[in-house]
Motif scaffolding. Structure first.
Motif, mmCIF file in Angstrom:
data_model
loop_
_atom_site.group_PDB
_atom_site.id
_atom_site.type_symbol
_atom_site.label_atom_id
_atom_site.label_comp_id
_atom_site.label_asym_id
_atom_site.label_seq_id
_atom_site.Cartn_x
_atom_site.Cartn_y
_atom_site.Cartn_z
ATOM 1 N N SER A 104 0.827 -1.214 0.000
ATOM 2 C CA SER A 104 0.000 0.000 0.000
ATOM 3 C C SER A 104 0.857 1.258 0.000
ATOM 4 O O SER A 104 0.488 2.279 -0.587
ATOM 5 C CB SER A 104 -0.914 0.003 1.231
ATOM 6 N N LYS A 105 2.009 1.193 0.664
ATOM 7 C CA LYS A 105 2.905 2.343 0.762
ATOM 8 C C LYS A 105 3.374 2.813 -0.607
ATOM 9 O O LYS A 105 3.494 4.022 -0.865
ATOM 10 C CB LYS A 105 4.102 1.962 1.632
ATOM 11 N N PHE A 106 3.626 1.861 -1.513
ATOM 12 C CA PHE A 106 4.169 2.217 -2.828
ATOM 13 C C PHE A 106 3.131 2.173 -3.938
ATOM 14 O O PHE A 106 3.433 2.557 -5.070
ATOM 15 C CB PHE A 106 5.312 1.264 -3.195
ATOM 16 N N MET A 107 1.919 1.724 -3.629
ATOM 17 C CA MET A 107 0.969 1.486 -4.703
ATOM 18 C C MET A 107 0.544 2.760 -5.409
ATOM 19 O O MET A 107 0.349 2.768 -6.630
ATOM 20 C CB MET A 107 -0.257 0.749 -4.159
ATOM 21 N N ASN A 108 0.389 3.848 -4.675
ATOM 22 C CA ASN A 108 -0.006 5.094 -5.327
ATOM 23 C C ASN A 108 1.043 5.553 -6.335
ATOM 24 O O ASN A 108 0.726 6.098 -7.391
ATOM 25 C CB ASN A 108 -0.245 6.189 -4.286
ATOM 26 N N VAL A 109 2.317 5.333 -5.999
ATOM 27 C CA VAL A 109 3.387 5.687 -6.931
ATOM 28 C C VAL A 109 3.367 4.759 -8.137
ATOM 29 O O VAL A 109 3.483 5.189 -9.286
ATOM 30 C CB VAL A 109 4.757 5.620 -6.232
ATOM 31 N N LEU A 110 3.191 3.456 -7.873
ATOM 32 C CA LEU A 110 3.192 2.482 -8.962
ATOM 33 C C LEU A 110 2.005 2.671 -9.889
ATOM 34 O O LEU A 110 2.087 2.383 -11.078
ATOM 35 C CB LEU A 110 3.171 1.067 -8.379
ATOM 36 N N MET A 111 0.884 3.160 -9.340
ATOM 37 C CA MET A 111 -0.324 3.330 -10.142
ATOM 38 C C MET A 111 -0.466 4.743 -10.689
ATOM 39 O O MET A 111 -1.523 5.089 -11.220
ATOM 40 C CB MET A 111 -1.553 3.003 -9.294
ATOM 41 N N ASN A 112 0.560 5.538 -10.586
ATOM 42 C CA ASN A 112 0.470 6.928 -11.018
ATOM 43 C C ASN A 112 -0.047 7.039 -12.444
ATOM 44 O O ASN A 112 -0.902 7.859 -12.746
ATOM 45 C CB ASN A 112 1.835 7.608 -10.907
ATOM 46 N N ASP A 113 0.465 6.213 -13.330
ATOM 47 C CA ASP A 113 -0.052 6.109 -14.696
ATOM 48 C C ASP A 113 0.114 4.666 -15.114
ATOM 49 O O ASP A 113 1.219 4.214 -15.415
ATOM 50 C CB ASP A 113 0.689 7.032 -15.658
ATOM 51 N N ALA A 114 -0.976 3.939 -15.109
ATOM 52 C CA ALA A 114 -0.922 2.491 -15.303
ATOM 53 C C ALA A 114 -0.415 2.095 -16.679
ATOM 54 O O ALA A 114 -0.067 0.936 -16.895
ATOM 55 C CB ALA A 114 -2.309 1.884 -15.069
ATOM 56 N N ARG A 115 -0.364 3.030 -17.637
ATOM 57 C CA ARG A 115 0.062 2.673 -18.983
ATOM 58 C C ARG A 115 1.474 3.172 -19.312
ATOM 59 O O ARG A 115 2.011 2.868 -20.368
ATOM 60 C CB ARG A 115 -0.936 3.224 -20.010
ATOM 61 N N GLU A 116 2.064 3.942 -18.425
ATOM 62 C CA GLU A 116 3.416 4.437 -18.652
ATOM 63 C C GLU A 116 4.440 3.390 -18.198
ATOM 64 O O GLU A 116 4.177 2.613 -17.281
ATOM 65 C CB GLU A 116 3.635 5.736 -17.882
ATOM 66 N N PRO A 117 5.621 3.343 -18.840
ATOM 67 C CA PRO A 117 6.657 2.399 -18.421
ATOM 68 C C PRO A 117 7.050 2.624 -16.970
ATOM 69 O O PRO A 117 7.073 3.761 -16.485
ATOM 70 C CB PRO A 117 7.825 2.711 -19.365
ATOM 71 N N ILE A 118 7.360 1.556 -16.284
ATOM 72 C CA ILE A 118 7.728 1.624 -14.883
ATOM 73 C C ILE A 118 9.231 1.496 -14.744
ATOM 74 O O ILE A 118 9.889 0.770 -15.501
ATOM 75 C CB ILE A 118 7.009 0.515 -14.086
ATOM 76 N N ASN A 119 9.787 2.218 -13.807
ATOM 77 C CA ASN A 119 11.225 2.189 -13.574
ATOM 78 C C ASN A 119 11.565 0.923 -12.783
ATOM 79 O O ASN A 119 11.017 0.680 -11.705
ATOM 80 C CB ASN A 119 11.649 3.444 -12.804
ATOM 81 N N TYR A 120 12.495 0.131 -13.301
ATOM 82 C CA TYR A 120 12.837 -1.126 -12.645
ATOM 83 C C TYR A 120 13.434 -0.905 -11.260
ATOM 84 O O TYR A 120 13.280 -1.747 -10.369
ATOM 85 C CB TYR A 120 13.815 -1.919 -13.518
ATOM 86 N N SER A 121 14.086 0.226 -11.055
ATOM 87 C CA SER A 121 14.645 0.502 -9.739
ATOM 88 C C SER A 121 13.548 0.599 -8.684
ATOM 89 O O SER A 121 13.753 0.244 -7.518
ATOM 90 C CB SER A 121 15.462 1.805 -9.768
ATOM 91 N N LEU A 122 12.355 1.072 -9.080
ATOM 92 C CA LEU A 122 11.238 1.140 -8.151
ATOM 93 C C LEU A 122 10.758 -0.272 -7.797
ATOM 94 O O LEU A 122 10.418 -0.557 -6.643
ATOM 95 C CB LEU A 122 10.099 1.962 -8.763
ATOM 96 N N VAL A 123 10.750 -1.148 -8.793
ATOM 97 C CA VAL A 123 10.371 -2.540 -8.542
ATOM 98 C C VAL A 123 11.368 -3.177 -7.572
ATOM 99 O O VAL A 123 10.982 -3.883 -6.632
ATOM 100 C CB VAL A 123 10.333 -3.339 -9.858
ATOM 101 N N GLN A 124 12.647 -2.908 -7.780
ATOM 102 C CA GLN A 124 13.667 -3.438 -6.869
ATOM 103 C C GLN A 124 13.488 -2.893 -5.453
ATOM 104 O O GLN A 124 13.707 -3.613 -4.470
ATOM 105 C CB GLN A 124 15.062 -3.071 -7.388
#
Length: 385
Positions: free
Chosen positions: A110-130
């Protein structure tokens, strides 16, 4: 958290119930360590013990977070103050450790979900996944808990949803995508292994209950975790022409194990499990294809997009309409002056609220300013000057 009996999965009202529970918890101020002073009796909030408040808040948080994750929706509880209160409750009060660890896992998500869902269709930074992956791993040291099969299972399912969301949004970077797929593969195999081993469930208070009986009443996040894992394996390994022969083979073997588990209903409610088993059977009829060239029909629901797309695909494979045409309402055909009974209320027992009858209602005695300042001044709760 628990299976409900409903004719179709789409009719499960759990998400709506969580909305009610979450808003009631926030309204009652359960996320405050101590009851609000003075107690909000005027709002209908009765004083309760700290123990009850803490457990009610944590239960509400965990149930709503699980459903958010599996439905691909933003978590209902994701504010900094609420998440801090959740961690404080877990660390300061005598909470069962296994339950507390599951709460901490969902707190990280939940802490990171708002950041991860900021734009569901934009590429995600792998460093954030790590970063999120590392936070989940660090819980083993920052929040020491006996590493039971249930604890490991729930942590891996959270990771799978992270990987599932990430792999949909790193398609422009093949090397990063391959890394995430490998992480997803290893986690998937481990999840199915834990499910087959029975998740170590026993009953201390009722030792005579056999394990199969205990498995049949597990919270539904267990069977949903197995289903999500199966869909991930089908799309990216078992039927993906880009996967190696070894990856395809190990994925198919574990899918067969998972299908047997779901078909027997030994990981949750029998009806739900059988639906999941049928879905896997239907998806297995597809011809192998390049997963990178097969676009998802639904891609805005994070990792849950894989589940929703799989269900839509299965409907197409069996020739079922994905969207049923709406039923047109029929006008009422009765006269108020006749002895004919209105169709909707012919069965009075279905609508009996235990009220004898109101008779004629006279509103003339109510104050003209019913919802205005005059009425609230009697409680000394008028608006601030």
């Amino acid at each position: 958290m628990w299976p409900l009996f409903y004719p179709r999965t789409s009719q499960d009202p759990s998400w709506l119930y969580c909305g009610l529970a979450t808003n009631a918890a926030l309204y009652s101020g359960l996320h405050h360590a101590k009851p609000l002073q003075p107690p909000l009796r005027v709002l209908g909030v009765a004083p309760t013990s700290i123990h009850s408040r803490v457990h009610a808040w944590l239960g509400t948080f965990l149930a709503s977070s699980y459903l958010s994750m599996f439905n691909g929706l933003p978590p209902l509880i994701a504010g900094v103050a609420e998440l801090d209160a959740t961690e404080r409750f877990v660390r300061e009060y005598p909470i069962p450790r296994e339950f507390a660890y599951q709460v901490m896992v969902q707190r990280v998500m939940s802490k990171f979900m708002n950041v991860l869902m900021n734009d569901a269709r934009e590429p995600i930074n792998y460093s954030l996944v790590q970063l999120v992956d590392g936070e989940l791993d660090n819980l083993r040291t920052s929040f020491p808990t006996e590493w039971t099969p249930r604890v490991e299972f729930n942590a891996l399912v959270a990771k799978m949803h992270l990987y599932g969301m990430a792999v949909l949004r790193v398609h422009h970077n093949p090397s990063t995508r391959d890394i995430i797929l490998k992480l997803g593969l290893s986690s998937s195999l481990r999840i199915i292994y834990l499910a087959e081993a029975g998740l170590g469930f026993t009953s201390d208070s009722h030792p005579g209950i056999q394990p199969p009986s205990l498995y049949s009443v597990l919270p539904k996040n267990y069977f949903r975790g197995v289903l999500f894992t199966c869909i991930f394996l089908i799309r990216y390994f078992a039927l993906n022409t880009r996967a190696t022969t070894e990856e395809q083979e190990v994925a198919r073997n574990h899918l067969a194990i998972a299908h047997k588990i779901l078909q027997s209903g030994s990981i949750g409610n029998l009806v739900d499990c059988q639906r999941a088993a049928i879905l896997i059977e239907i998806l297995g009829r597809q011809e192998p294809s390049d997963a990178d060239n097969v676009k998802l029909r639904i891609d805005s629901r994070m990792g849950a997009s894989l589940i929703l797309d799989a269900i839509t695909t299965s409907h197409t494979l069996i020739g079922r309409e994905t969207i049923q045409p709406p039923i047109q309402p029929q006008p009422l055909q009765y006269s108020p002056n006749s002895n004919e009974t209105a169709p909707e209320i012919a069965n009075q027992s279905a609508f009996d609220f235990g009220v004898e009858g109101f008779g004629s209602m006279d509103f003339s005695s109510l104050p003209e300013d019913l919802w205005g300042d005059n009425l609230w001044t009697m409680f000394d709760m008028g608006p601030p000057v």
